[in-house]
Design an enzyme around this catalytic site. Structure first.
Site, PDB file in Angstrom:
ATOM      1  N   ASN A   1       0.802  -1.126   0.066  1.00  0.00           N
ATOM      2  CA  ASN A   1      -0.044   0.019   0.073  1.00  0.00           C
ATOM      3  C   ASN A   1       0.962   1.147  -0.111  1.00  0.00           C
ATOM      4  O   ASN A   1       1.608   1.497   1.182  1.00  0.00           O
ATOM      5  CB  ASN A   1      -0.775  -0.028   1.445  1.00  0.00           C
ATOM      6  CG  ASN A   1      -1.804   1.245   1.425  1.00  0.00           C
ATOM      7  OD1 ASN A   1      -1.910   1.974   0.606  1.00  0.00           O
ATOM      8  ND2 ASN A   1      -2.361   1.517   2.334  1.00  0.00           N
ATOM      9  N   TRP A   2       1.061   1.783  -1.254  1.00  0.00           N
ATOM     10  CA  TRP A   2       1.893   3.030  -1.201  1.00  0.00           C
ATOM     11  C   TRP A   2       1.239   4.302  -0.536  1.00  0.00           C
ATOM     12  O   TRP A   2       2.065   5.331  -0.633  1.00  0.00           O
ATOM     13  CB  TRP A   2       2.353   3.136  -2.581  1.00  0.00           C
ATOM     14  CG  TRP A   2       3.421   2.260  -3.069  1.00  0.00           C
ATOM     15  CD1 TRP A   2       3.848   1.065  -2.748  1.00  0.00           C
ATOM     16  CD2 TRP A   2       4.465   2.624  -4.189  1.00  0.00           C
ATOM     17  NE1 TRP A   2       5.024   0.567  -3.219  1.00  0.00           N
ATOM     18  CE2 TRP A   2       5.134   1.461  -4.171  1.00  0.00           C
ATOM     19  CE3 TRP A   2       4.827   3.477  -5.075  1.00  0.00           C
ATOM     20  CZ2 TRP A   2       6.458   1.559  -5.015  1.00  0.00           C
ATOM     21  CZ3 TRP A   2       5.785   3.675  -5.897  1.00  0.00           C
ATOM     22  CH2 TRP A   2       6.589   2.264  -6.042  1.00  0.00           C
ATOM     23  N   LYS A   3      -0.148   4.147  -0.294  1.00  0.00           N
ATOM     24  CA  LYS A   3      -0.691   5.507   0.197  1.00  0.00           C
ATOM     25  C   LYS A   3      -0.225   6.627  -0.728  1.00  0.00           C
ATOM     26  O   LYS A   3      -0.239   6.674  -1.919  1.00  0.00           O
ATOM     27  CB  LYS A   3      -0.087   5.698   1.690  1.00  0.00           C
ATOM     28  CG  LYS A   3      -0.232   4.292   2.567  1.00  0.00           C
ATOM     29  CD  LYS A   3      -0.172   4.683   3.919  1.00  0.00           C
ATOM     30  CE  LYS A   3      -0.256   3.290   4.731  1.00  0.00           C
ATOM     31  NZ  LYS A   3      -0.156   3.475   6.359  1.00  0.00           N
TER      32      LYS A   3
ATOM     33  N   HIS B   1      -9.676   1.636   4.573  1.00  0.00           N
ATOM     34  CA  HIS B   1      -8.572   1.498   5.364  1.00  0.00           C
ATOM     35  C   HIS B   1      -8.815   2.797   6.427  1.00  0.00           C
ATOM     36  O   HIS B   1      -9.413   3.503   6.249  1.00  0.00           O
ATOM     37  CB  HIS B   1      -7.417   2.017   4.133  1.00  0.00           C
ATOM     38  CG  HIS B   1      -6.237   2.245   4.953  1.00  0.00           C
ATOM     39  ND1 HIS B   1      -5.651   2.893   6.097  1.00  0.00           N
ATOM     40  CD2 HIS B   1      -5.136   1.437   4.720  1.00  0.00           C
ATOM     41  CE1 HIS B   1      -4.285   2.768   6.382  1.00  0.00           C
ATOM     42  NE2 HIS B   1      -4.074   1.622   5.677  1.00  0.00           N
TER      43      HIS B   1
ATOM     44  N   GLU C   1      -7.033   5.042   7.608  1.00  0.00           N
ATOM     45  CA  GLU C   1      -6.748   6.332   7.217  1.00  0.00           C
ATOM     46  C   GLU C   1      -7.938   7.215   6.341  1.00  0.00           C
ATOM     47  O   GLU C   1      -7.957   8.270   6.454  1.00  0.00           O
ATOM     48  CB  GLU C   1      -5.418   6.545   6.382  1.00  0.00           C
ATOM     49  CG  GLU C   1      -4.200   6.133   7.309  1.00  0.00           C
ATOM     50  CD  GLU C   1      -3.038   5.670   6.713  1.00  0.00           C
ATOM     51  OE1 GLU C   1      -2.961   5.605   5.416  1.00  0.00           O
ATOM     52  OE2 GLU C   1      -2.108   5.156   7.485  1.00  0.00           O
TER      53      GLU C   1
ATOM     54  N   GLU D   1      -6.140  -4.692  10.125  1.00  0.00           N
ATOM     55  CA  GLU D   1      -4.924  -3.842  10.371  1.00  0.00           C
ATOM     56  C   GLU D   1      -5.330  -2.992  11.637  1.00  0.00           C
ATOM     57  O   GLU D   1      -6.136  -2.333  11.771  1.00  0.00           O
ATOM     58  CB  GLU D   1      -4.945  -2.793   9.191  1.00  0.00           C
ATOM     59  CG  GLU D   1      -4.433  -3.317   7.984  1.00  0.00           C
ATOM     60  CD  GLU D   1      -3.695  -2.361   7.139  1.00  0.00           C
ATOM     61  OE1 GLU D   1      -2.587  -2.455   6.681  1.00  0.00           O
ATOM     62  OE2 GLU D   1      -4.342  -1.264   6.796  1.00  0.00           O
TER      63      GLU D   1
ATOM     64  N   GLY E   1       2.129   2.010  11.035  1.00  0.00           N
ATOM     65  CA  GLY E   1       3.360   3.126  10.890  1.00  0.00           C
ATOM     66  C   GLY E   1       3.826   3.221  12.380  1.00  0.00           C
ATOM     67  O   GLY E   1       4.439   4.226  12.314  1.00  0.00           O
TER      68      GLY E   1
ATOM     69  N   SER F   1       2.607  -2.282  10.327  1.00  0.00           N
ATOM     70  CA  SER F   1       4.029  -2.442  10.687  1.00  0.00           C
ATOM     71  C   SER F   1       4.771  -3.805  10.306  1.00  0.00           C
ATOM     72  O   SER F   1       5.714  -4.158  10.852  1.00  0.00           O
ATOM     73  CB  SER F   1       4.298  -2.216  12.314  1.00  0.00           C
ATOM     74  OG  SER F   1       3.925  -0.720  12.415  1.00  0.00           O
TER      75      SER F   1
ATOM     76  N   GLY G   1       2.779  -1.461   4.076  1.00  0.00           N
ATOM     77  CA  GLY G   1       2.742   0.050   4.112  1.00  0.00           C
ATOM     78  C   GLY G   1       4.039   0.634   3.589  1.00  0.00           C
ATOM     79  O   GLY G   1       4.806   0.391   2.648  1.00  0.00           O
TER      80      GLY G   1
HETATM   81  P1  PGA Z   1       2.558   0.312   7.586  1.00  0.00           P
HETATM   82  O1  PGA Z   1       1.188   0.599   7.092  1.00  0.00           O
HETATM   83  O2  PGA Z   1       2.928  -1.026   7.161  1.00  0.00           O
HETATM   84  O3  PGA Z   1       3.476   1.604   7.157  1.00  0.00           O
HETATM   85  O4  PGA Z   1       2.284   0.118   9.142  1.00  0.00           O
HETATM   86  C1  PGA Z   1      -0.026  -0.389   6.678  1.00  0.00           C
HETATM   87  C2  PGA Z   1      -1.175   0.170   6.161  1.00  0.00           C
HETATM   88  O5  PGA Z   1      -1.391   1.264   6.240  1.00  0.00           O
HETATM   89  O6  PGA Z   1      -1.736  -0.617   5.219  1.00  0.00           O
END
Ligand code: PGA
Length: 257
Positions: free
Chosen positions: A13-15, A96, A98, A167, A173, A212, A233
């Protein structure tokens, strides 16, 4: 069903990261996907990279990170699943945290987006996860089960087109991940919820863990019962680290066979 019956699924997931100059990194990842043929590899990319990536890669599924619930219309600034499919996407990441937290998307909105995504012939990766407060209150499993049920469209028939990603919000993160037993318990609870809602065919739905994940912990995470893959991520932005995660998934599938 044990995870051994399913191909591992590793999704980056490149966000909101990546420019056209990132295409060589995407190609690097595609080479890993070509090399580790026992693993399904996918990248959820920003809109601007979907088409350039889709016409470049050969072994990696390309997808979006969000879409609108309508197929088209007066929705300035939005993108539909149909548009994503039109430019080469195979799937959409939905729900997600976010977006749930940062963009005010509730489960009813996510459910509508899931329905539209599946109607447009795309696959959906549905994200669910609890907050720190919910876990501290002992409500992690029930709140995530409720979120799952509220986010799944009614009368779901395209079982093969959905994946669930667990998640925990507090693990994204942060470098903090749940204990293996906690992940196993959550995945078991999600599997049971899916079975209750969808019947025995729910056994085929892949359950990913995300939060993470990196090249150091991927192997251990993939060894947890009912973890069928990983949603990655930050570590997916570095092709060397993401490649190591894919390699861990390949080894896990070889050990299982
Ligand atoms: P992360 O993000 O691996 O940087 O914790 C995962 C995600 O939000 O899909």
């Amino acid at each position: 069903m044990s995870k051994t019956a399913k191909r591992p699924y590793v999704v980056g997931n490149w966000k909101m990261h990546g420019l056209l100059s990132s295409l060589p990194a995407i190609l690097d990842i595609d080479r890993a996907a070509a090399c580790y043929i026992g693993v399904d590899v996918a990248l959820a990319l920003p809109f601007t990279l979907i088409n350039p990536a889709a016409i470049t890669v050969e072994h990696t599924a390309i997808g979006g990170q969000n879409c609108h619930a309508a197929h088209e219309g007066a929705f300035t600034g939005d993108i539909s699943g149909r548009m994503l499919a039109d430019c080469g996407a195979h799937f959409v990441l939905l729900g997600h945290s976010e977006r749930r937290l940062g963009c005010g998307e509730d489960s009813a909105t996510v459910r509508a987006k899931m329905q539209a995504t599946l109607d447009d012939g795309l696959s959906a990766i549905l994200c669910v996860g609890e907050s720190t407060e919910q876990r501290a209150a002992g409500l992690a499993e029930t709140s995530v089960q409720e979120q799952l049920l509220a986010s799944l469209p009614d009368g779901l028939t395209s079982i093969g087109s959905i994946t669930i990603a667990y998640e925990p919000i507090w693990a994204i993160g942060t470098g903090r991940i749940p204990q293996p037993a906690e992940i196993a318990a959550m995945h078991g609870a999600l599997r049971q919820t899916l079975r209750d809602r969808l019947g025995p065919q729910a056994a085929a739905i892949r359950l990913l863990y995300g939060g993470s994940v990196n090249d150091d912990n991927a192997e251990a995470l993939l060894a947890i019962p009912d973890v069928d893959g990983l949603l990655v991520g930050n570590a997916s932005l570095d092709p060397r680290r993401f490649r190591a995660v894919v390699r861990a998934a390949q080894q896990a599938s070889l050990q299982a066979s």
